[in-house]
Scaffold this motif. Structure first.
Motif, mmCIF file in Angstrom:
data_model
loop_
_atom_site.group_PDB
_atom_site.id
_atom_site.type_symbol
_atom_site.label_atom_id
_atom_site.label_comp_id
_atom_site.label_asym_id
_atom_site.label_seq_id
_atom_site.Cartn_x
_atom_site.Cartn_y
_atom_site.Cartn_z
ATOM 1 N N CYS A 9 -32.120 -52.299 48.110
ATOM 2 C CA CYS A 9 -31.041 -53.101 47.761
ATOM 3 C C CYS A 9 -30.353 -53.581 49.069
ATOM 4 O O CYS A 9 -29.679 -54.742 49.152
ATOM 5 C CB CYS A 9 -30.129 -52.520 47.023
ATOM 6 N N LEU A 10 -30.102 -52.959 50.137
ATOM 7 C CA LEU A 10 -29.596 -53.014 51.348
ATOM 8 C C LEU A 10 -29.881 -54.632 51.989
ATOM 9 O O LEU A 10 -29.170 -55.135 52.419
ATOM 10 C CB LEU A 10 -29.748 -52.139 52.344
ATOM 11 N N PRO A 11 -31.224 -54.689 51.995
ATOM 12 C CA PRO A 11 -31.691 -56.080 52.437
ATOM 13 C C PRO A 11 -31.250 -57.230 51.846
ATOM 14 O O PRO A 11 -31.112 -58.342 52.499
ATOM 15 C CB PRO A 11 -33.246 -56.078 52.824
ATOM 16 N N LEU A 12 -30.766 -57.134 50.633
ATOM 17 C CA LEU A 12 -30.131 -58.424 49.975
ATOM 18 C C LEU A 12 -28.781 -58.563 50.032
ATOM 19 O O LEU A 12 -28.324 -59.331 49.624
ATOM 20 C CB LEU A 12 -30.484 -58.073 48.382
ATOM 21 N N ILE A 13 -28.112 -57.688 50.812
ATOM 22 C CA ILE A 13 -26.655 -57.691 50.838
ATOM 23 C C ILE A 13 -26.449 -58.481 52.016
ATOM 24 O O ILE A 13 -26.884 -58.211 53.198
ATOM 25 C CB ILE A 13 -25.967 -56.324 51.179
ATOM 26 N N ARG A 14 -25.450 -59.303 51.982
ATOM 27 C CA ARG A 14 -24.909 -60.327 52.919
ATOM 28 C C ARG A 14 -23.958 -59.514 53.830
ATOM 29 O O ARG A 14 -22.872 -59.981 53.534
ATOM 30 C CB ARG A 14 -24.908 -61.658 52.525
ATOM 31 N N PRO A 29 -17.419 -46.609 54.516
ATOM 32 C CA PRO A 29 -17.497 -45.282 53.896
ATOM 33 C C PRO A 29 -18.842 -44.903 53.427
ATOM 34 O O PRO A 29 -19.083 -43.863 53.404
ATOM 35 C CB PRO A 29 -16.782 -45.379 52.501
ATOM 36 N N TYR A 30 -19.901 -45.900 53.474
ATOM 37 C CA TYR A 30 -21.152 -45.521 53.157
ATOM 38 C C TYR A 30 -22.001 -45.691 54.467
ATOM 39 O O TYR A 30 -23.314 -45.987 54.333
ATOM 40 C CB TYR A 30 -21.786 -46.729 52.091
ATOM 41 N N LYS A 31 -21.322 -45.738 55.532
ATOM 42 C CA LYS A 31 -22.196 -45.643 56.915
ATOM 43 C C LYS A 31 -23.515 -44.790 57.001
ATOM 44 O O LYS A 31 -24.387 -45.361 57.500
ATOM 45 C CB LYS A 31 -21.081 -45.518 58.117
ATOM 46 N N LYS A 32 -23.371 -43.705 56.543
ATOM 47 C CA LYS A 32 -24.647 -42.653 56.461
ATOM 48 C C LYS A 32 -25.806 -43.394 55.708
ATOM 49 O O LYS A 32 -26.957 -42.916 55.991
ATOM 50 C CB LYS A 32 -24.163 -41.424 56.093
ATOM 51 N N PHE A 33 -25.468 -44.191 54.811
ATOM 52 C CA PHE A 33 -26.937 -44.542 53.913
ATOM 53 C C PHE A 33 -27.200 -46.116 54.656
ATOM 54 O O PHE A 33 -28.197 -46.594 54.133
ATOM 55 C CB PHE A 33 -26.340 -45.312 52.567
#
Length: 159
Positions: A9-14, A29-33
């Motif tokens: 999903c991450l590549p789809l987030i702008r 807060p989600y830096k580790k992901f």
């Protein structure tokens, strides 16, 4: 397990379109992901206004543009960039347009050369006595667009 699920999903987030506040509250807060390199590029883009965005970033999504601008020559990102210049917003950051669309104006098409002709007479007939005009010209045979902003009104000089 969550990291593996999010990787699709991450590549789809702008990410670069988020405000700095959203980045701080919703991404940090989600830096580790998030891949280390992407996180560092994001952090640099929020801390350094002159950082150049990566070529593969996704620009802001288009929104309902009805009545904002006729898009034959320019896109919403260009309209947003021009609006920022007019209002002197984020002018120090060369890539603020990648952060979010800024569209406070409705652009009214006064003249289209392919429709109305390219003569000075027609230009002044349609544009005289209009304040705050922007001119966009697409150079024939190229993808180049040139133009300018005139905060004053156009006046005919006896044409």
């Amino acid at each position: 397990m969550m990291k593996n699920t999010l990787q699709h999903c991450l590549p789809l987030i702008r990410f670069f379109s988020l405000s700095s506040e959203d980045f701080f509250q919703k991404v940090r807060p989600y830096k580790k992901f998030i891949k280390h390199q992407l996180y560092e590029e994001l952090l640099e883009s929020y801390l350094n206004p002159n950082s150049e965005p990566n070529d593969n970033i996704l620009l802001p999504r288009s929104r309902n543009i009805d009545g904002i601008i006729d898009l034959k020559i320019v896109c919403l990102n260009i309209a947003s960039l021009i609006s920022r210049w007019i209002d002197k917003i984020d002018i120090k950051s060369k890539y603020a347009y990648a952060r979010e669309l800024y569209l406070p104006y409705k652009f009214k098409l006064l003249l289209r050369g392919s429709r109305d002709g390219f003569t000075p007479k027609k230009f002044h007939e349609l544009c005289d006595n209009k304040l705050c005009t922007i001119t966009f010209i697409k150079v024939k045979g190229t993808e180049e667009i040139i133009g300018g902003y005139n905060p004053l009104e156009w006046k005919s000089s006896g044409l």
